[in-house]
Motif scaffolding. Structure first.
Motif, short mmCIF file in Angstrom:
data_model
loop_
_atom_site.label_atom_id
_atom_site.label_comp_id
_atom_site.label_asym_id
_atom_site.label_seq_id
_atom_site.Cartn_x
_atom_site.Cartn_y
_atom_site.Cartn_z
N THR A 1 0.83 -1.21 0.00
CA THR A 1 0.00 0.00 0.00
C THR A 1 0.86 1.25 0.00
O THR A 1 0.61 2.20 -0.75
CB THR A 1 -0.93 0.00 1.23
N ILE A 2 1.90 1.27 0.82
CA ILE A 2 2.79 2.42 0.87
C ILE A 2 3.45 2.66 -0.48
O ILE A 2 3.50 3.79 -0.99
CB ILE A 2 3.87 2.22 1.96
N LEU A 3 3.94 1.59 -1.10
CA LEU A 3 4.64 1.74 -2.39
C LEU A 3 3.69 2.08 -3.52
O LEU A 3 4.09 2.69 -4.51
CB LEU A 3 5.38 0.45 -2.73
N GLY A 4 2.43 1.68 -3.40
CA GLY A 4 1.52 1.79 -4.53
C GLY A 4 0.69 3.05 -4.60
O GLY A 4 -0.07 3.23 -5.54
N GLN A 5 0.85 3.93 -3.61
CA GLN A 5 0.00 5.12 -3.60
C GLN A 5 0.43 6.15 -4.64
O GLN A 5 1.61 6.39 -4.85
CB GLN A 5 0.04 5.77 -2.22
N LEU A 6 -0.59 6.72 -5.28
CA LEU A 6 -0.40 7.86 -6.19
C LEU A 6 0.53 7.55 -7.35
O LEU A 6 1.19 8.44 -7.88
CB LEU A 6 0.12 9.07 -5.40
N VAL A 7 0.60 6.28 -7.74
CA VAL A 7 1.33 5.91 -8.95
C VAL A 7 0.44 5.01 -9.78
O VAL A 7 -0.55 4.46 -9.29
CB VAL A 7 2.66 5.18 -8.61
N SER A 8 0.78 4.84 -11.03
CA SER A 8 0.00 3.98 -11.90
C SER A 8 0.15 2.52 -11.50
O SER A 8 1.07 2.15 -10.75
CB SER A 8 0.47 4.15 -13.35
N ALA A 9 -0.74 1.67 -12.01
CA ALA A 9 -0.67 0.25 -11.71
C ALA A 9 0.66 -0.35 -12.17
O ALA A 9 1.28 -1.16 -11.48
CB ALA A 9 -1.84 -0.48 -12.36
N GLY A 10 1.11 0.07 -13.34
CA GLY A 10 2.38 -0.44 -13.86
C GLY A 10 3.56 -0.01 -13.01
O GLY A 10 4.48 -0.80 -12.75
N ARG A 11 3.53 1.24 -12.57
CA ARG A 11 4.62 1.74 -11.72
C ARG A 11 4.62 1.03 -10.37
O ARG A 11 5.67 0.69 -9.83
CB ARG A 11 4.46 3.25 -11.53
N ARG A 12 3.43 0.82 -9.82
CA ARG A 12 3.30 0.12 -8.54
C ARG A 12 3.92 -1.28 -8.65
O ARG A 12 4.70 -1.69 -7.78
CB ARG A 12 1.84 0.01 -8.15
N GLU A 13 3.58 -2.00 -9.70
CA GLU A 13 4.12 -3.35 -9.89
C GLU A 13 5.63 -3.32 -10.02
O GLU A 13 6.33 -4.17 -9.47
CB GLU A 13 3.49 -3.99 -11.13
N HIS A 14 6.14 -2.32 -10.73
CA HIS A 14 7.59 -2.19 -10.91
C HIS A 14 8.28 -1.96 -9.57
O HIS A 14 9.31 -2.60 -9.26
CB HIS A 14 7.88 -1.03 -11.86
N LEU A 15 7.74 -1.07 -8.74
CA LEU A 15 8.35 -0.76 -7.45
C LEU A 15 8.31 -1.96 -6.50
O LEU A 15 9.30 -2.26 -5.82
CB LEU A 15 7.65 0.43 -6.80
N ILE A 16 7.18 -2.65 -6.49
CA ILE A 16 7.07 -3.82 -5.62
C ILE A 16 8.02 -4.91 -6.10
O ILE A 16 8.63 -5.61 -5.30
CB ILE A 16 5.62 -4.32 -5.57
N GLY A 17 8.17 -5.04 -7.42
CA GLY A 17 9.12 -6.00 -7.96
C GLY A 17 10.55 -5.68 -7.53
O GLY A 17 11.33 -6.59 -7.20
N GLN A 18 10.91 -4.41 -7.54
CA GLN A 18 12.23 -4.00 -7.08
C GLN A 18 12.43 -4.36 -5.60
O GLN A 18 13.50 -4.86 -5.21
CB GLN A 18 12.41 -2.49 -7.26
N LEU A 19 11.43 -4.11 -4.80
CA LEU A 19 11.50 -4.44 -3.38
C LEU A 19 11.74 -5.93 -3.17
O LEU A 19 12.62 -6.35 -2.42
CB LEU A 19 10.21 -4.02 -2.69
N VAL A 20 10.94 -6.75 -3.87
CA VAL A 20 11.01 -8.20 -3.69
C VAL A 20 12.35 -8.76 -4.19
O VAL A 20 12.99 -9.56 -3.50
CB VAL A 20 9.83 -8.87 -4.42
N ARG A 21 12.76 -8.35 -5.37
CA ARG A 21 13.98 -8.91 -5.95
C ARG A 21 15.23 -8.52 -5.16
O ARG A 21 16.19 -9.30 -5.08
CB ARG A 21 14.14 -8.46 -7.40
N ASN A 22 15.23 -7.34 -4.59
CA ASN A 22 16.43 -6.85 -3.91
C ASN A 22 16.47 -7.16 -2.43
O ASN A 22 17.56 -7.22 -1.84
CB ASN A 22 16.57 -5.34 -4.11
N TYR A 23 15.30 -7.37 -1.81
CA TYR A 23 15.28 -7.56 -0.36
C TYR A 23 14.57 -8.83 0.08
O TYR A 23 14.63 -9.20 1.25
CB TYR A 23 14.65 -6.33 0.31
N GLY A 24 13.89 -9.51 -0.85
CA GLY A 24 13.25 -10.76 -0.50
C GLY A 24 14.23 -11.93 -0.55
O GLY A 24 15.31 -11.84 -1.13
N GLU A 25 13.83 -13.04 0.04
CA GLU A 25 14.66 -14.24 0.04
C GLU A 25 14.40 -15.05 -1.22
O GLU A 25 13.26 -15.38 -1.53
CB GLU A 25 14.34 -15.09 1.27
#
Length: 298
Positions: A131-155
């Motif tokens: 929710t924090i990452l996805g506010q006030l951005v397009s659906a595509g941008r939201r997906e891109h940001l969440i993908g960056q979070l997961v790939r760089n900080y997820g296991e």
């Protein structure tokens, strides 16, 4: 991994599988989830055990077919419980329809879209961070940001259904201590993610499902960077059937156009009113990509 277990999870019809699947598709967590035309799948960890599940609809039987693969078969019950909650399988659509039809505006919408459900997240922490990452951005941008979070900080793990690389959503310990520089978002949003994660670790924010809604909302509002929309939206997506984010762009415009809309009459089912109003008005009342900010966050 153990061998896969297949179970059928029943629900009360009607059930709008297409709409709930489309929600997950437009709010996907890349690397964690996979959504196709007729399935939803993801990797997860329950009780420190790695697992995977895939959900497909059996609408004729009023069931969802679930395949679960886990390191420990004893986690099947908890996994199934979470899936039931995610897909809102314990909803009584007849009760919801009768309640919402107390409001004239909702009568035709309910009849036009029978069986809408409130799509929920796998857990509160994931939902809040997305929710924090996805506010006030397009659906595509939201997906891109969440993908960056997961790939760089997820296991990084192996998806047992495809043997391909997948990721677990990063936990509070990781996000609280990172500068999050690999995410192409604002400094304020990075700080909001860190602050929220630290408050979870210190237990200033509880992730328990059975807590008081007012206390839940207040604890989130005390987090730097989270506004009223954020707190109410997270409540809605984590199981509070009466949550209604009235400052949401679409819902606010509906309320402006229909000032006599008395949502107090349908308590405690206002989250379903939100879902039906979004379904009806999202296209006609949405603004352009550069819409005016509607939440005080960041």
């Amino acid at each position: 991994m153990t061998e896969s277990i297949e179970i059928n999870l029943p629900f009360n019809p009607p059930y709008d599988w297409r709409s709930i699947k489309e929600f997950y598709q437009s709010h996907s967590i890349p690397g964690v989830e996979r959504i196709t035309s007729d399935s939803f799948a993801r990797v997860f960890r329950v009780e420190n055990k790695l697992g995977f599940f895939e959900v497909r609809p059996l609408l004729v039987k009023s069931e969802l077919r679930v395949r679960i693969v886990s390191e420990d078969a004893n986690t099947t019950s908890e996994t199934a419980r979470r899936i039931r909650k995610m897909f809102d399988l314990d909803c009584d659509p007849g009760l919801i329809a009768r309640s919402l039809e107390r409001i004239p505006l909702l009568v035709k919408i309910c009849r036009r879209f029978p069986g809408l459900r409130v799509a929920r997240g796998w857990n509160c922490f994931e939902t809040a961070i997305c929710t924090i990452l996805g506010q006030l951005v397009s659906a595509g941008r939201r997906e891109h940001l969440i993908g960056q979070l997961v790939r760089n900080y997820g296991e990084e793990v192996v998806d047992p259904s495809t043997s391909k690389r997948a990721y677990l959503f990063p936990g509070a310990e990781v996000l609280a201590s990172s500068n999050l520089s690999a995410i192409g978002t604002t400094t304020a949003r990075r700080e909001a993610i860190r602050h929220f994660s630290r408050r979870v670790l210190s237990r200033a924010i509880s992730l328990a499902e059975d807590q008081d809604p007012a206390a839940f909302r207040q604890s989130h509002l005390q987090t730097k960077g989270l506004g009223p929309w954020s707190a109410e939206y997270i409540r809605l997506r984590t199981g509070d059937t009466d949550a209604f984010p009235k400052t949401d762009l679409i819902l606010k415009r509906v309320l402006d156009l229909h000032p006599d809309l008395d949502l107090e009459r349908i308590k405690p089912w206002r989250s379903y009113a939100a879902v039906y109003l979004w379904k009806e008005f999202a296209q006609t009342l949405s603004r352009s990509r550069n819409r005016k900010q509607h939440d005080a966050i960041l």
